[in-house]
Design a protein around this motif. Structure first.
Motif, PDB file in Angstrom:
ATOM      1  N   THR A   1      20.351  -9.188  45.244  1.00  0.00           N
ATOM      2  CA  THR A   1      20.542 -10.307  44.328  1.00  0.00           C
ATOM      3  C   THR A   1      19.332 -11.219  44.148  1.00  0.00           C
ATOM      4  O   THR A   1      19.223 -11.879  43.123  1.00  0.00           O
ATOM      5  CB  THR A   1      21.726 -11.183  44.792  1.00  0.00           C
ATOM      6  OG1 THR A   1      21.434 -11.712  46.102  1.00  0.00           O
ATOM      7  CG2 THR A   1      23.022 -10.396  44.831  1.00  0.00           C
TER       8      THR A   1
ATOM      9  N   ASP B   1      11.287  -9.866  41.875  1.00  0.00           N
ATOM     10  CA  ASP B   1      12.191 -11.005  41.703  1.00  0.00           C
ATOM     11  C   ASP B   1      13.416 -10.536  40.927  1.00  0.00           C
ATOM     12  O   ASP B   1      13.347 -10.285  39.723  1.00  0.00           O
ATOM     13  CB  ASP B   1      11.470 -12.126  40.956  1.00  0.00           C
ATOM     14  CG  ASP B   1      12.337 -13.356  40.735  1.00  0.00           C
ATOM     15  OD1 ASP B   1      13.533 -13.344  41.114  1.00  0.00           O
ATOM     16  OD2 ASP B   1      11.808 -14.334  40.178  1.00  0.00           O
ATOM     17  N   ARG B   2      14.540 -10.424  41.627  1.00  0.00           N
ATOM     18  CA  ARG B   2      15.768  -9.935  40.997  1.00  0.00           C
ATOM     19  C   ARG B   2      16.432 -11.013  40.139  1.00  0.00           C
ATOM     20  O   ARG B   2      17.353 -10.723  39.390  1.00  0.00           O
ATOM     21  CB  ARG B   2      16.760  -9.452  42.065  1.00  0.00           C
ATOM     22  CG  ARG B   2      16.247  -8.360  42.978  1.00  0.00           C
ATOM     23  CD  ARG B   2      16.489  -7.008  42.486  1.00  0.00           C
ATOM     24  NE  ARG B   2      17.850  -6.752  42.113  1.00  0.00           N
ATOM     25  CZ  ARG B   2      18.421  -5.573  42.182  1.00  0.00           C
ATOM     26  NH1 ARG B   2      17.764  -4.553  42.639  1.00  0.00           N
ATOM     27  NH2 ARG B   2      19.651  -5.404  41.769  1.00  0.00           N
ATOM     28  N   THR B   3      15.970 -12.256  40.251  1.00  0.00           N
ATOM     29  CA  THR B   3      16.564 -13.351  39.488  1.00  0.00           C
ATOM     30  C   THR B   3      15.762 -13.686  38.233  1.00  0.00           C
ATOM     31  O   THR B   3      16.141 -14.580  37.482  1.00  0.00           O
ATOM     32  CB  THR B   3      16.674 -14.631  40.342  1.00  0.00           C
ATOM     33  OG1 THR B   3      15.363 -15.118  40.635  1.00  0.00           O
ATOM     34  CG2 THR B   3      17.423 -14.372  41.635  1.00  0.00           C
TER      35      THR B   3
ATOM     36  N   TYR C   1      15.336 -12.673  35.273  1.00  0.00           N
ATOM     37  CA  TYR C   1      15.876 -12.662  33.916  1.00  0.00           C
ATOM     38  C   TYR C   1      17.286 -13.220  33.815  1.00  0.00           C
ATOM     39  O   TYR C   1      17.921 -13.096  32.790  1.00  0.00           O
ATOM     40  CB  TYR C   1      15.781 -11.254  33.334  1.00  0.00           C
ATOM     41  CG  TYR C   1      14.350 -10.772  33.350  1.00  0.00           C
ATOM     42  CD1 TYR C   1      13.363 -11.479  32.667  1.00  0.00           C
ATOM     43  CD2 TYR C   1      13.983  -9.666  34.087  1.00  0.00           C
ATOM     44  CE1 TYR C   1      12.041 -11.084  32.710  1.00  0.00           C
ATOM     45  CE2 TYR C   1      12.656  -9.258  34.120  1.00  0.00           C
ATOM     46  CZ  TYR C   1      11.694  -9.966  33.436  1.00  0.00           C
ATOM     47  OH  TYR C   1      10.381  -9.582  33.482  1.00  0.00           O
ATOM     48  N   ARG C   2      17.745 -13.872  34.855  1.00  0.00           N
ATOM     49  CA  ARG C   2      19.034 -14.564  34.767  1.00  0.00           C
ATOM     50  C   ARG C   2      18.791 -15.862  34.017  1.00  0.00           C
ATOM     51  O   ARG C   2      18.137 -16.764  34.501  1.00  0.00           O
ATOM     52  CB  ARG C   2      19.593 -14.850  36.152  1.00  0.00           C
ATOM     53  CG  ARG C   2      20.001 -13.594  36.869  1.00  0.00           C
ATOM     54  CD  ARG C   2      20.618 -13.891  38.205  1.00  0.00           C
ATOM     55  NE  ARG C   2      20.668 -12.643  38.963  1.00  0.00           N
ATOM     56  CZ  ARG C   2      20.621 -12.574  40.271  1.00  0.00           C
ATOM     57  NH1 ARG C   2      20.528 -13.676  40.987  1.00  0.00           N
ATOM     58  NH2 ARG C   2      20.679 -11.409  40.878  1.00  0.00           N
ATOM     59  N   GLY C   3      19.275 -15.923  32.819  1.00  0.00           N
ATOM     60  CA  GLY C   3      19.077 -17.121  32.014  1.00  0.00           C
ATOM     61  C   GLY C   3      17.706 -17.187  31.356  1.00  0.00           C
ATOM     62  O   GLY C   3      17.373 -18.166  30.715  1.00  0.00           O
TER      63      GLY C   3
ATOM     64  N   GLU D   1      14.372 -14.741  29.342  1.00  0.00           N
ATOM     65  CA  GLU D   1      14.130 -13.551  28.552  1.00  0.00           C
ATOM     66  C   GLU D   1      12.980 -12.740  29.105  1.00  0.00           C
ATOM     67  O   GLU D   1      12.036 -13.278  29.668  1.00  0.00           O
ATOM     68  CB  GLU D   1      13.818 -13.951  27.104  1.00  0.00           C
ATOM     69  CG  GLU D   1      15.012 -14.516  26.389  1.00  0.00           C
ATOM     70  CD  GLU D   1      14.769 -14.615  24.905  1.00  0.00           C
ATOM     71  OE1 GLU D   1      13.995 -13.820  24.353  1.00  0.00           O
ATOM     72  OE2 GLU D   1      15.380 -15.497  24.290  1.00  0.00           O
TER      73      GLU D   1
ATOM     74  N   GLU E   1      19.572  -4.798  30.214  1.00  0.00           N
ATOM     75  CA  GLU E   1      20.448  -4.869  31.393  1.00  0.00           C
ATOM     76  C   GLU E   1      20.085  -3.847  32.469  1.00  0.00           C
ATOM     77  O   GLU E   1      20.559  -3.940  33.595  1.00  0.00           O
ATOM     78  CB  GLU E   1      21.931  -4.754  31.003  1.00  0.00           C
ATOM     79  CG  GLU E   1      22.322  -3.442  30.401  1.00  0.00           C
ATOM     80  CD  GLU E   1      22.309  -3.462  28.875  1.00  0.00           C
ATOM     81  OE1 GLU E   1      22.842  -2.501  28.292  1.00  0.00           O
ATOM     82  OE2 GLU E   1      21.781  -4.415  28.266  1.00  0.00           O
TER      83      GLU E   1
ATOM     84  N   GLY F   1      14.293  -6.277  37.813  1.00  0.00           N
ATOM     85  CA  GLY F   1      13.565  -7.495  38.123  1.00  0.00           C
ATOM     86  C   GLY F   1      12.108  -7.404  37.721  1.00  0.00           C
ATOM     87  O   GLY F   1      11.636  -6.376  37.230  1.00  0.00           O
TER      88      GLY F   1
END
Length: 195
Positions: free
Chosen positions: A17, A42-44, A46-48, A50, A171, A175
């Motif tokens: 995560t 960094d797996r985070t 692209y959360r929120g 682009e 999707e 990361g």
């Protein structure tokens, strides 16, 4: 024993995560990344946010670079534990994003991004921008990826006639590569372009 199991569970959760570690297995991203390099992802990223042109990403190639395989619970667990799935992950640079048109090449041998020559200082010395001529419009929700060592990279260009046209669904991006951590003499942060 309980502490060891708890530590293993925490490590799996963090890698699935937050941040992950991958090892480079090919020459396709030279000179930036060399075979044997250990990279942090960094797996985070692209959360929120682009995906941006120029980002170096790790993605799951199933359904684009590899035939689609239906995931199941056992496969998902083994991938989270990094006991399988290494052969389906790829590292490439995002060259174009949804809505972009990319073309090879102009009279000077440069890629054209939305009709404008694309400066690519990261391309391996002596490589052409592409030996394959193409024109591709990237659909929304997908990206076009290429290796920096174009002569040694199987990337979106190689899959133009395949389903999906070699473009990666956003999707499927696991990361963004943030640094080289191994070997120590190559350790360095990989900032995003413009940062």
């Amino acid at each position: 024993m309980g502490a060891l199991v708890a530590a293993a569970v925490v490590a799996v959760i963090v890698r699935a995560t937050l941040v992950d570690f991958h090892r480079i297995g090919s020459e396709s991203m030279q000179p930036l990344l060399a075979p044997g390099d250990g990279i942090m992802v960094d797996r985070t990223a692209y959360r929120g946010g682009e995906v941006r042109r120029g980002d170096v990403v790790v993605f799951d190639g199933r359904g684009s670079f590899l035939p689609y395989q239906r995931p199941d619970a056992v496969d998902a667990l083994l991938r989270a534990l990094h006991l399988s799935g290494g052969g389906t992950s790829y590292v490439k640079r995002v060259i174009a994003v949804g809505g972009d048109t990319l073309e090879c090449c102009d009279a000077d041998g440069m890629l054209l991004l939305n009709g404008e020559p694309l400066e690519e200082p990261y391309v391996y010395d002596g490589d052409a921008a592409s030996d394959i001529r193409f024109v591709a419009t990237v659909p929304e929700g997908r990206v076009w990826v290429m290796g920096d060592h174009r002569a040694a990279s199987a990337d979106s260009r190689a899959l133009l006639g395949a389903p999906g046209g070699g473009m990666i669904a956003v999707e499927r991006i696991l990361g963004r590569v943030t640094s080289v951590v191994w070997p120590l003499d190559r350790a360095a942060a990989l900032p995003r372009e413009g940062e």
